[in-house]
Design a protein around this motif. Structure first.
Motif, PDB file in Angstrom:
ATOM      1  N   THR A  82       0.916  -0.994  -0.166  1.00  0.00           N
ATOM      2  CA  THR A  82      -0.050  -0.254   0.004  1.00  0.00           C
ATOM      3  C   THR A  82       0.809   1.292   0.149  1.00  0.00           C
ATOM      4  N   ASP A  83       2.309   1.187   0.439  1.00  0.00           N
ATOM      5  CA  ASP A  83       2.877   2.572   0.912  1.00  0.00           C
ATOM      6  C   ASP A  83       3.498   2.474  -0.504  1.00  0.00           C
ATOM      7  N   GLU A  84       4.052   1.563  -1.157  1.00  0.00           N
ATOM      8  CA  GLU A  84       4.270   1.660  -2.211  1.00  0.00           C
ATOM      9  C   GLU A  84       3.503   2.445  -3.453  1.00  0.00           C
ATOM     10  N   VAL A  85       2.430   1.657  -3.387  1.00  0.00           N
ATOM     11  CA  VAL A  85       0.874   2.602  -4.219  1.00  0.00           C
ATOM     12  C   VAL A  85       1.107   4.096  -4.393  1.00  0.00           C
ATOM     13  N   GLN A  86       1.082   4.409  -2.382  1.00  0.00           N
ATOM     14  CA  GLN A  86       0.855   5.889  -2.541  1.00  0.00           C
ATOM     15  C   GLN A  86       1.959   6.594  -2.945  1.00  0.00           C
ATOM     16  N   LYS A  87       3.066   6.070  -3.191  1.00  0.00           N
ATOM     17  CA  LYS A  87       4.586   6.421  -3.192  1.00  0.00           C
ATOM     18  C   LYS A  87       3.672   6.855  -4.816  1.00  0.00           C
ATOM     19  N   LEU A  88       3.967   5.844  -5.526  1.00  0.00           N
ATOM     20  CA  LEU A  88       3.933   5.668  -7.099  1.00  0.00           C
ATOM     21  C   LEU A  88       2.736   7.311  -7.138  1.00  0.00           C
ATOM     22  N   ALA A 148      11.495   4.355 -11.269  1.00  0.00           N
ATOM     23  CA  ALA A 148      12.121   3.265 -10.767  1.00  0.00           C
ATOM     24  C   ALA A 148      12.883   3.592  -9.382  1.00  0.00           C
ATOM     25  N   LYS A 149      13.647   4.184  -9.556  1.00  0.00           N
ATOM     26  CA  LYS A 149      15.012   3.880  -8.481  1.00  0.00           C
ATOM     27  C   LYS A 149      14.448   4.305  -7.427  1.00  0.00           C
ATOM     28  N   ALA A 150      13.427   4.876  -6.661  1.00  0.00           N
ATOM     29  CA  ALA A 150      12.447   5.522  -6.161  1.00  0.00           C
ATOM     30  C   ALA A 150      12.915   4.712  -5.038  1.00  0.00           C
ATOM     31  N   LEU A 151      11.835   3.374  -5.958  1.00  0.00           N
ATOM     32  CA  LEU A 151      10.769   2.611  -5.558  1.00  0.00           C
ATOM     33  C   LEU A 151      11.259   1.286  -5.183  1.00  0.00           C
ATOM     34  N   THR A 152      12.616   1.334  -5.847  1.00  0.00           N
ATOM     35  CA  THR A 152      14.003   0.114  -5.948  1.00  0.00           C
ATOM     36  C   THR A 152      12.409  -0.479  -7.146  1.00  0.00           C
ATOM     37  N   ARG A 153      11.890  -0.619  -8.098  1.00  0.00           N
ATOM     38  CA  ARG A 153      11.480  -1.953  -8.911  1.00  0.00           C
ATOM     39  C   ARG A 153      11.920  -1.415  -9.992  1.00  0.00           C
ATOM     40  N   SER A 154      11.608  -1.865 -10.966  1.00  0.00           N
ATOM     41  CA  SER A 154      12.639  -2.450 -12.448  1.00  0.00           C
ATOM     42  C   SER A 154      11.603  -0.711 -12.832  1.00  0.00           C
ATOM     43  N   GLU A 155      11.405  -0.341 -13.749  1.00  0.00           N
ATOM     44  CA  GLU A 155      10.855   0.357 -14.801  1.00  0.00           C
ATOM     45  C   GLU A 155       9.428  -0.005 -15.570  1.00  0.00           C
ATOM     46  N   GLU A 156      10.176  -1.110 -15.967  1.00  0.00           N
ATOM     47  CA  GLU A 156       8.519  -1.917 -16.740  1.00  0.00           C
ATOM     48  C   GLU A 156       7.508  -2.410 -15.530  1.00  0.00           C
ATOM     49  N   SER A 157       8.199  -2.875 -14.155  1.00  0.00           N
ATOM     50  CA  SER A 157       7.176  -2.561 -13.136  1.00  0.00           C
ATOM     51  C   SER A 157       6.338  -1.665 -12.983  1.00  0.00           C
ATOM     52  N   VAL A 158       7.151  -0.184 -12.313  1.00  0.00           N
ATOM     53  CA  VAL A 158       6.183   0.207 -12.179  1.00  0.00           C
ATOM     54  C   VAL A 158       5.355   1.267 -13.885  1.00  0.00           C
ATOM     55  N   LYS A 159       5.910   0.621 -15.138  1.00  0.00           N
ATOM     56  CA  LYS A 159       4.706   0.851 -16.063  1.00  0.00           C
ATOM     57  C   LYS A 159       3.770   0.343 -16.520  1.00  0.00           C
ATOM     58  N   VAL A 160       3.414  -1.038 -15.603  1.00  0.00           N
ATOM     59  CA  VAL A 160       3.057  -1.056 -15.826  1.00  0.00           C
ATOM     60  C   VAL A 160       1.792  -1.064 -14.651  1.00  0.00           C
ATOM     61  N   ALA A 214      -2.282   0.000 -14.944  1.00  0.00           N
ATOM     62  CA  ALA A 214      -3.419  -0.237 -14.352  1.00  0.00           C
ATOM     63  C   ALA A 214      -4.346   0.758 -13.537  1.00  0.00           C
ATOM     64  N   ASP A 215      -3.464   1.967 -12.546  1.00  0.00           N
ATOM     65  CA  ASP A 215      -3.958   2.272 -12.019  1.00  0.00           C
ATOM     66  C   ASP A 215      -4.303   3.970 -12.517  1.00  0.00           C
ATOM     67  N   GLY A 216      -4.075   3.633 -14.045  1.00  0.00           N
ATOM     68  CA  GLY A 216      -4.646   4.927 -14.658  1.00  0.00           C
ATOM     69  C   GLY A 216      -3.652   6.562 -14.514  1.00  0.00           C
ATOM     70  N   LEU A 217      -2.417   5.959 -14.399  1.00  0.00           N
ATOM     71  CA  LEU A 217      -1.341   7.328 -14.046  1.00  0.00           C
ATOM     72  C   LEU A 217      -0.925   7.506 -15.306  1.00  0.00           C
ATOM     73  N   LYS A 218      -0.401   8.761 -15.810  1.00  0.00           N
ATOM     74  CA  LYS A 218       0.535   9.340 -16.116  1.00  0.00           C
ATOM     75  C   LYS A 218       2.183   9.545 -15.928  1.00  0.00           C
ATOM     76  N   ILE A 219       2.408   8.902 -16.670  1.00  0.00           N
ATOM     77  CA  ILE A 219       4.258   8.775 -16.211  1.00  0.00           C
ATOM     78  C   ILE A 219       5.346  10.176 -16.974  1.00  0.00           C
ATOM     79  N   ALA A 220       5.340  10.863 -16.470  1.00  0.00           N
ATOM     80  CA  ALA A 220       6.349  11.973 -17.484  1.00  0.00           C
ATOM     81  C   ALA A 220       7.392  11.330 -18.560  1.00  0.00           C
ATOM     82  N   LYS A 221       7.429  11.607 -19.143  1.00  0.00           N
ATOM     83  CA  LYS A 221       8.800  10.764 -20.528  1.00  0.00           C
ATOM     84  C   LYS A 221      10.012  11.604 -20.508  1.00  0.00           C
ATOM     85  N   LYS A 222       9.828  12.846 -19.363  1.00  0.00           N
ATOM     86  CA  LYS A 222      11.236  13.535 -19.553  1.00  0.00           C
ATOM     87  C   LYS A 222      12.429  11.977 -18.602  1.00  0.00           C
ATOM     88  N   TYR A 223      13.193  12.586 -18.428  1.00  0.00           N
ATOM     89  CA  TYR A 223      15.005  11.554 -18.111  1.00  0.00           C
ATOM     90  C   TYR A 223      16.253  12.647 -17.269  1.00  0.00           C
TER      91      TYR A 223
END
Length: 76
Positions: free
Chosen positions: A31-37, A51-63, A67-76
């Motif tokens: 739940t905490d990870e989802v809220q942080k995402l 992805a780095k902040a959550l210690t998850r892969s970029e693919e995992s964060v993207k998926v 699923a949660d209907g979020l838009k992620i910024a494309k900038k790097y």
């Protein structure tokens, strides 16, 4: 020799620094990870940074974001 390389974060397949990246492979989101995402996505943070902040892969964060209907910024 192999054990020394692995102890320093090397993966025999992926190279330096990659071994720890897959420690959480297919682990359920807390739940905490989802809220942080949601918070980081709303702030406009880039996928790589989230992805780095959550210690998850970029693919995992993207998926999960999709699923949660979020838009992620494309900038790097």
């Amino acid at each position: 020799m192999v054990h020394e390389a692995l102890a320093r974060g090397w993966s025999m397949r992926y190279g330096p620094g990659m071994a720890e990246r897959f420690e959480r492979h297919k682990q359920p989101w807390t739940t905490d990870e989802v809220q942080k995402l949601h918070t980081l996505a709303r702030k406009g943070m880039a996928l790589k940074a989230i992805a780095k902040a959550l210690t998850r892969s970029e693919e995992s964060v993207k998926v999960r974001a999709k699923a949660d209907g979020l838009k992620i910024a494309k900038k790097y």
